[in-house]
Design a protein around this motif. Structure first.
Motif, mmCIF file in Angstrom:
data_model
loop_
_atom_site.group_PDB
_atom_site.id
_atom_site.type_symbol
_atom_site.label_atom_id
_atom_site.label_comp_id
_atom_site.label_asym_id
_atom_site.label_seq_id
_atom_site.Cartn_x
_atom_site.Cartn_y
_atom_site.Cartn_z
ATOM 1 N N ARG A 85 7.641 9.099 2.109
ATOM 2 C CA ARG A 85 7.134 7.728 2.065
ATOM 3 C C ARG A 85 5.606 7.730 2.173
ATOM 4 N NH1 ARG A 85 11.431 7.053 0.569
ATOM 5 N NH2 ARG A 85 13.058 5.596 1.197
ATOM 6 N N PRO A 86 4.913 6.716 1.615
ATOM 7 C CA PRO A 86 3.506 6.509 1.966
ATOM 8 C C PRO A 86 3.397 6.221 3.465
ATOM 9 C CG PRO A 86 4.139 5.221 0.041
ATOM 10 C CD PRO A 86 5.413 5.754 0.645
ATOM 11 N N PHE A 87 2.182 6.138 3.976
ATOM 12 C CA PHE A 87 2.027 5.974 5.419
ATOM 13 C C PHE A 87 0.775 5.182 5.749
ATOM 14 C CE2 PHE A 87 0.193 9.943 3.989
ATOM 15 C CZ PHE A 87 -1.024 10.032 4.629
ATOM 16 N N ALA A 88 0.745 4.673 6.978
ATOM 17 C CA ALA A 88 -0.392 3.888 7.460
ATOM 18 C C ALA A 88 -0.966 4.554 8.697
ATOM 19 C CB ALA A 88 0.028 2.463 7.775
ATOM 20 N N CYS A 89 -2.268 4.817 8.680
ATOM 21 C CA CYS A 89 -2.975 5.418 9.815
ATOM 22 C C CYS A 89 -3.903 4.373 10.436
ATOM 23 C CB CYS A 89 -3.830 6.606 9.374
ATOM 24 S SG CYS A 89 -2.982 7.871 8.416
ATOM 25 N N GLU A 90 -4.282 4.605 11.675
ATOM 26 C CA GLU A 90 -5.372 3.836 12.277
ATOM 27 C C GLU A 90 -6.385 4.791 12.874
ATOM 28 O OE1 GLU A 90 -4.738 1.954 16.277
ATOM 29 O OE2 GLU A 90 -2.653 1.982 15.608
ATOM 30 N N ARG A 91 -7.645 4.400 12.871
ATOM 31 C CA ARG A 91 -8.696 5.319 13.303
ATOM 32 C C ARG A 91 -9.951 4.546 13.690
ATOM 33 N NH1 ARG A 91 -10.255 7.574 7.253
ATOM 34 N NH2 ARG A 91 -11.515 5.792 6.616
ATOM 35 N N GLU A 92 -10.921 5.281 14.194
ATOM 36 C CA GLU A 92 -12.217 4.702 14.514
ATOM 37 C C GLU A 92 -13.298 5.165 13.550
ATOM 38 O OE1 GLU A 92 -13.137 5.446 18.561
ATOM 39 O OE2 GLU A 92 -11.589 4.119 19.352
ATOM 40 N N ALA A 93 -13.231 6.412 13.102
ATOM 41 C CA ALA A 93 -14.287 6.934 12.233
ATOM 42 C C ALA A 93 -13.725 8.031 11.341
ATOM 43 C CB ALA A 93 -15.442 7.484 13.073
ATOM 44 N N SER A 140 1.124 -0.023 -5.349
ATOM 45 C CA SER A 140 2.545 -0.392 -5.437
ATOM 46 C C SER A 140 3.308 0.312 -4.312
ATOM 47 C CB SER A 140 3.109 0.018 -6.798
ATOM 48 O OG SER A 140 4.465 -0.331 -6.906
ATOM 49 N N ILE A 141 3.312 -0.307 -3.142
ATOM 50 C CA ILE A 141 3.928 0.288 -1.957
ATOM 51 C C ILE A 141 4.909 -0.716 -1.357
ATOM 52 C CG2 ILE A 141 3.516 1.076 0.415
ATOM 53 C CD1 ILE A 141 0.877 2.210 -0.491
ATOM 54 N N GLU A 142 6.108 -0.244 -1.061
ATOM 55 C CA GLU A 142 7.114 -1.104 -0.451
ATOM 56 C C GLU A 142 7.228 -0.871 1.044
ATOM 57 O OE1 GLU A 142 11.919 -1.216 -0.525
ATOM 58 O OE2 GLU A 142 10.894 -1.501 -2.438
ATOM 59 N N SER A 143 7.200 0.395 1.459
ATOM 60 C CA SER A 143 7.341 0.703 2.883
ATOM 61 C C SER A 143 6.407 1.850 3.242
ATOM 62 C CB SER A 143 8.787 1.069 3.234
ATOM 63 O OG SER A 143 9.202 2.207 2.511
ATOM 64 N N VAL A 144 5.993 1.896 4.508
ATOM 65 C CA VAL A 144 5.078 2.945 4.976
ATOM 66 C C VAL A 144 5.562 3.476 6.324
ATOM 67 C CG1 VAL A 144 3.002 2.128 3.779
ATOM 68 C CG2 VAL A 144 3.565 1.192 6.025
ATOM 69 N N TRP A 145 5.409 4.787 6.511
ATOM 70 C CA TRP A 145 5.656 5.358 7.836
ATOM 71 C C TRP A 145 4.656 4.776 8.834
ATOM 72 C CZ3 TRP A 145 10.141 7.202 8.176
ATOM 73 C CH2 TRP A 145 10.675 8.164 7.322
ATOM 74 N N VAL A 146 5.136 4.470 10.040
ATOM 75 C CA VAL A 146 4.271 4.076 11.146
ATOM 76 C C VAL A 146 4.575 4.994 12.331
ATOM 77 C CG1 VAL A 146 3.947 1.695 10.391
ATOM 78 C CG2 VAL A 146 5.924 2.273 11.818
ATOM 79 N N LYS A 171 14.539 9.923 -1.305
ATOM 80 C CA LYS A 171 13.596 10.698 -0.498
ATOM 81 C C LYS A 171 12.161 10.674 -1.020
ATOM 82 C CE LYS A 171 14.500 15.299 -2.563
ATOM 83 N NZ LYS A 171 15.556 14.945 -3.511
ATOM 84 N N GLU A 172 11.951 10.398 -2.298
ATOM 85 C CA GLU A 172 10.590 10.412 -2.827
ATOM 86 C C GLU A 172 9.957 9.028 -2.850
ATOM 87 O OE1 GLU A 172 10.509 12.377 -6.592
ATOM 88 O OE2 GLU A 172 10.704 14.372 -5.699
ATOM 89 N N GLU A 173 10.661 8.053 -3.414
ATOM 90 C CA GLU A 173 10.129 6.702 -3.462
ATOM 91 C C GLU A 173 11.284 5.732 -3.684
ATOM 92 O OE1 GLU A 173 7.577 6.100 -6.784
ATOM 93 O OE2 GLU A 173 8.962 6.982 -8.224
ATOM 94 N N PRO A 174 11.199 4.524 -3.165
ATOM 95 C CA PRO A 174 12.270 3.547 -3.383
ATOM 96 C C PRO A 174 12.422 3.216 -4.863
ATOM 97 C CG PRO A 174 10.798 2.858 -1.611
ATOM 98 C CD PRO A 174 10.129 4.012 -2.296
ATOM 99 N N ILE A 175 13.663 3.000 -5.293
ATOM 100 C CA ILE A 175 13.976 2.644 -6.678
ATOM 101 C C ILE A 175 14.360 1.166 -6.714
ATOM 102 C CG2 ILE A 175 15.409 3.181 -8.678
ATOM 103 C CD1 ILE A 175 13.592 5.487 -7.714
ATOM 104 N N HIS A 176 13.863 0.435 -7.700
ATOM 105 C CA HIS A 176 14.069 -1.012 -7.743
ATOM 106 C C HIS A 176 15.095 -1.456 -8.795
ATOM 107 C CE1 HIS A 176 10.758 -1.811 -4.961
ATOM 108 N NE2 HIS A 176 10.093 -0.879 -5.609
#
Length: 508
Positions: free
Chosen positions: A180-188, A96-102, A394-399
């Motif tokens: 916020r949750p976040f999205a990473c990219e990687r190779e291994a 259940s994620i609405e937005s992620v740090w990039v 600051k912790e999580e979006p409220i709906h």
């Protein structure tokens, strides 16, 4: 049945068989998680692996965790294809994620380079890049429309990715200290066994000495994941105690990572951003003693800091390549962090998010105890403030939140039943499209859900759609949910009144 279909379907069945929580469509291969748990999911797209981590942290800690825990970087979505991919992956996710740090940010509002993914890699933001419901699907990048939205105190210098219209990517500028949750990219990815060797009490907290042979970024990430930070040392007393502990550990430790790194000659502590050359106010060291470098006259311009101990001499700070693998020290205690955004407000009110599940009447009474009222939609500016308070919490979006509104039922002489909404705080009508079909007649009409009114749902609720789209409708009054109180600034004299007895109260 073609071979590609069989392969994709087999992969989905395999994921289900091994007990994963992930279920995804096989019609689009990149939507199917490569690996997943109930905390994160991993996707492969164009030979890059993207990890979506459901752990709300600040932007800087997200960067640390991507480097040290996931062996990658915050996701760089510098093409439409990449941003579309991640938005669709989030829409298919079981998390259940609405937005992620990039991985994009700017230094400040005055930064001439603007938002960028890295050195020389710009994330464009112009008037033509604003999200529109009727906008073209082939546009990149698309940003949240902040034309009428106030920028948070302290700026909005870090970038998150949200979804609009279910799976369309929208970039959002937020305060970097929001969680916020976040999205990473990687190779291994590579797992390393870590064990705690000793705990040293010093200052107002605990220093934990770990064995694990990690590089600096991995060590910093390990500390953050365990609600600590890579050690910030500010006194000679703590320095000597840690040196003695390293000596007496079996086997003895000669060097261990601590929480500072350098770039272009600027060495700062990772948890506070303060220069290591600035003598802390609580330090027992003399100005000429600090920092205890091995050789201050020939310091390296870049690298990461280790605590180095040889023989029985007190340890010293020494520069090292960040890729080196060694033991490390975490600190658990009171941190001097950058302040969070101030309480949301406009010229008249403070907006206080009450993060406690309350029935409508309890939420109404609670706001009165705080010298305020349950939030009321008197105009569009207040609606925007409420949606911001919900979306940029600051912790999580409220709906969903309670707002001030009750349904009234009346009968005329012929027993014809009619309904109307009113604000119990001031007794004013709340205009709705059923009874006021001419919008020019009403001073302001909230964005109502198209439904018939009923005494089964007599208390007013505000939903947040996308980032700044609101929707109001009635709910049963015994539905437990959060609420927002509006506290008039003029009634507070010098500062807001906060009752400690309000369990779950937290300013957003």
């Amino acid at each position: 049945m073609d071979s590609n279909f069989k392969r994709d379907l087999s992969f989905v069945l395999f994921i289900s068989f091994v007990g994963s929580l992930c279920v995804a469509s096989y019609h689009e291969q990149y939507r199917v998680p490569k690996t997943c748990t109930d905390k994160w999911e991993s996707y492969v797209f164009n030979d890059r692996e993207y990890v979506v981590q459901n752990l709300p942290v600040t932007w800087e800690n997200a960067k640390i965790l991507c480097l040290g825990h996931h062996n990658g970087t915050l996701a760089v979505l510098d093409t439409k294809e990449k941003s579309d991919f991640l938005a669709e992956a989030l829409s298919e996710s079981q998390l259940s994620i609405e937005s992620v740090w990039v991985g994009a940010r700017r230094s400040s509002a005055d930064d001439p380079a603007g938002y960028r993914w890295g050195q020389g890699l710009e994330l464009r933001r112009t008037a033509a890049d604003v999200f529109s419901e009727a906008g073209p699907d082939d546009h990149y990048p698309v940003w949240l429309n902040r034309t009428r939205v106030p920028v948070p105190d302290g700026g909005a210098d870090c970038v998150a990715l949200e979804r609009a219209r279910h799976d369309h990517p929208v970039f959002v500028d937020l305060h970097c200290q929001l969680l916020r949750p976040f999205a990473c990219e990687r190779e291994a990815q590579r797992d390393v066994t870590v064990s705690e060797l000793k705990v040293v009490r010093c200052r107002s907290g605990l220093y934990h000495v770990f064995d694990g042979r990690l590089n600096w970024h991995q060590a910093a990430a390990y500390c953050v994941l365990h609600k600590m930070s890579l050690a910030n040392i500010g006194t000679m007393r703590c320095l000597k105690k840690l040196g003695m502990t390293m000596l007496k550990t079996r086997p003895s430790i000669e060097n261990a990572w601590i929480g500072s790194r350098g770039s272009l000659g600027k060495w700062t502590w990772a948890d506070t951003g303060v220069s290591i050359f600035q003598l802390p106010a609580y330090s027992d060291a003399q100005p000429g003693q600090w920092p205890p470098m091995r050789d201050r006259s020939s310091m390296k311009q870049s690298g990461c800091l280790q605590l180095d101990r040889h023989a029985a001499h007190p340890p010293v700070f020494m520069e090292a390549r960040c890729e080196r693998k060694m033991q490390f020290i975490c600190y658990q205690g009171i941190q001097s962090l950058t302040p969070l955004p101030a309480l949301p407000s406009d010229d008249i009110y403070y907006y206080v998010l009450v993060k406690q599940l309350l029935y409508w009447q309890h939420a109404y009474d609670n706001c009165q105890k705080m010298n305020g009222t349950l939030a009321s939609l008197d105009n569009n500016d207040i609606l925007i403030q409420l949606l911001l308070t919900m979306g940029e919490n600051k912790e999580e979006p409220i709906h969903h939140i309670w707002i001030a509104g009750r349904l009234n039922m009346t009968k005329d002489a012929s027993d014809t039943v009619s309904y109307s909404w009113y604000n119990p705080t001031n007794g004013k009508k709340i205009y709705d499209p059923i009874h006021f079909t001419d919008p020019a007649f009403a001073l302001y009409m909230p964005p109502w859900l198209d439904e018939e009114f009923s005494m089964d749902n007599p208390c007013l609720n505000l939903d947040r759609q996308d980032h700044l789209n609101g929707l109001v409708y009635g709910l049963p009054c015994d539905t437990p949910q959060y609420s927002i109180c509006m506290i008039e600034k003029a009634s507070l004299r010098d500062k807001p009144v906060v009752e400690n007895g309000t369990d779950g109260y937290e300013s957003s």
